[in-house]
Motif scaffolding. Structure first.
Motif, PDB file in Angstrom:
ATOM      1  N   ASN A   1       0.829  -1.210   0.000  1.00 27.57           N
ATOM      2  CA  ASN A   1       0.000   0.000   0.000  1.00 27.57           C
ATOM      3  C   ASN A   1       0.866   1.264   0.000  1.00 27.57           C
ATOM      4  O   ASN A   1       0.496   2.281  -0.605  1.00 27.57           O
ATOM      5  N   GLY A   2       2.006   1.211   0.684  1.00 28.46           N
ATOM      6  CA  GLY A   2       2.930   2.345   0.673  1.00 28.46           C
ATOM      7  C   GLY A   2       3.495   2.584  -0.713  1.00 28.46           C
ATOM      8  O   GLY A   2       3.600   3.734  -1.169  1.00 28.46           O
ATOM      9  N   MET A   3       3.840   1.501  -1.409  1.00 32.49           N
ATOM     10  CA  MET A   3       4.327   1.636  -2.788  1.00 32.49           C
ATOM     11  C   MET A   3       3.222   2.184  -3.696  1.00 32.49           C
ATOM     12  O   MET A   3       3.488   2.961  -4.616  1.00 32.49           O
ATOM     13  N   GLN A   4       1.978   1.785  -3.405  1.00 33.84           N
ATOM     14  CA  GLN A   4       0.834   2.304  -4.162  1.00 33.84           C
ATOM     15  C   GLN A   4       0.742   3.827  -4.015  1.00 33.84           C
ATOM     16  O   GLN A   4       0.469   4.538  -4.987  1.00 33.84           O
ATOM     17  N   MET A   5       0.992   4.320  -2.807  1.00 35.04           N
ATOM     18  CA  MET A   5       0.972   5.765  -2.589  1.00 35.04           C
ATOM     19  C   MET A   5       2.014   6.455  -3.457  1.00 35.04           C
ATOM     20  O   MET A   5       1.770   7.548  -3.990  1.00 35.04           O
ATOM     21  N   ASP A   6       3.176   5.837  -3.634  1.00 39.72           N
ATOM     22  CA  ASP A   6       4.212   6.429  -4.478  1.00 39.72           C
ATOM     23  C   ASP A   6       3.756   6.528  -5.934  1.00 39.72           C
ATOM     24  O   ASP A   6       4.177   7.439  -6.658  1.00 39.72           O
ATOM     25  N   LEU A   7       2.917   5.604  -6.361  1.00 43.60           N
ATOM     26  CA  LEU A   7       2.409   5.664  -7.733  1.00 43.60           C
ATOM     27  C   LEU A   7       1.351   6.751  -7.902  1.00 43.60           C
ATOM     28  O   LEU A   7       1.178   7.288  -8.990  1.00 43.60           O
ATOM     29  N   GLU A   8       0.650   7.059  -6.821  1.00 42.82           N
ATOM     30  CA  GLU A   8      -0.505   7.950  -6.915  1.00 42.82           C
ATOM     31  C   GLU A   8      -0.210   9.402  -6.570  1.00 42.82           C
ATOM     32  O   GLU A   8      -0.972  10.283  -6.940  1.00 42.82           O
ATOM     33  N   GLN A   9       0.874   9.656  -5.816  1.00 44.04           N
ATOM     34  CA  GLN A   9       1.179  11.043  -5.471  1.00 44.04           C
ATOM     35  C   GLN A   9       2.679  11.247  -5.312  1.00 44.04           C
ATOM     36  O   GLN A   9       3.404  10.342  -4.921  1.00 44.04           O
ATOM     37  N   ALA A  10       3.110  12.461  -5.656  1.00 45.80           N
ATOM     38  CA  ALA A  10       4.526  12.804  -5.583  1.00 45.80           C
ATOM     39  C   ALA A  10       4.800  13.856  -4.520  1.00 45.80           C
ATOM     40  O   ALA A  10       5.955  14.206  -4.288  1.00 45.80           O
ATOM     41  N   ARG A  11       3.729  14.356  -3.863  1.00 44.86           N
ATOM     42  CA  ARG A  11       3.885  15.368  -2.813  1.00 44.86           C
ATOM     43  C   ARG A  11       2.856  15.129  -1.714  1.00 44.86           C
ATOM     44  O   ARG A  11       1.823  14.493  -1.948  1.00 44.86           O
TER      45      ARG A  11
END
Length: 283
Positions: A104-114
């Protein structure tokens, strides 16, 4: 190549500070930590190594499915890391939810950069580092529930240090993990970070980041019950190495993180690890 050997090779290639305390562990725990590290490394590589977001998303979905097989009695995972993880999960009672949170943390990296606020960033830190701390704590063994609170807080401290160290590298990849609210408070435009231009305001912002990370290490150690410190030495070794890294960044001039990445040389990591193993960690 056997699954465990694959994990050892994956871990060895990274030369990470994460590995410094493993050598002190009994072999079964050392193997489990190596497998956990390889799992985290593989997931991190999905985001860092895929230039096409849809390819990275498909790959993360595949990892979710293979993780399901780790917890299924009737299925064998496809990836050698998950094959090795199946044994570790059984032997150390690692929860499915915590291993999935890393995805899920890696998913966050795909969805937002800030990240707008520090509270938003904390969720990311929990998923990519806090749950890793919890999993390490489970492998090492604990008897007091407060030890998991320590693991969460230590994971946050380690991840905040990573963010500080990697500001320039992340910016070159179009990412800013420093909260937007704090950039505005210190009058640091996002372009200052993205263009790698140090300013006095940026230096003040980084001093704030370093002090918060340092305080987080102290809070983490304070949460660890005294009787648990022997079992949790590996986490304390990692904490002491990253704390030394934080101090080195400050000594070098924190504004320089925009230009290059500070690292602790391997011989010094080993000295810090041995000292912490013998005398503990007092940030």
């Amino acid at each position: 190549m056997q699954p465990l050997e694959y994990c050892r090779q994956k871990a060895a290639e990274s030369k990470s500070s994460f590995l410094a305390g493993f050598r002190f562990l009994p072999q079964p725990k050392q193997n489990a930590m190596t497998v956990l590290y390889a799992y985290c490394r593989e997931l991190d590589d999905v985001v860092d190594g895929c230039s096409e977001p849809h390819v990275a998303q498909t790959t993360l979905n595949w990892w979710r499915a293979d993780l399901e097989k780790v917890f299924s009695d009737g299925q064998t995972p496809e990836h050698p890391v998950c094959q090795a993880l199946k044994t570790v999960v059984r032997d150390f009672s690692l929860p499915h939810g915590e291993l999935e949170e890393i995805i899920n943390g890696m998913q966050m990296d795909l969805e937002q950069a800030r990240y707008g606020r520090f509270e938003d960033l904390q969720l990311y830190c929990y998923r990519v580092a806090g749950v890793v701390g919890r999993l390490i704590t489970r492998i090492l063994g604990f008897s007091r529930p407060e030890t998991l609170d320590y693991a969460d807080k230590m994971g946050l401290a380690l991840q905040l240090t990573n963010i500080i160290r990697d500001v320039g590298e992340d910016a070159r990849n179009g990412r800013i993990y420093l909260p937007t609210e704090e950039l505005q408070r210190f009058n640091v435009p996002a372009q200052t970070v993205l263009q790698g231009t140090p300013t006095p305001e940026f230096a003040e912002l980084m001093a704030f980041q370093i002090e918060r990370a340092r305080r987080t290490y102290r809070e983490a150690v304070a949460l660890l019950p005294r009787e648990e410190r022997k079992n949790q030495k590996v986490g304390l070794v990692m904490g002491s190495i990253y704390f030394a890294l934080l101090n080195e960044i400050e000594r070098d001039g924190a504004q320089h993180v925009l230009q290059y990445k500070i690292a602790i040389p391997s011989p010094r990591k080993k000295r810090i690890a041995l000292k912490t193993w013998l005398f503990g960690f007092n940030p």
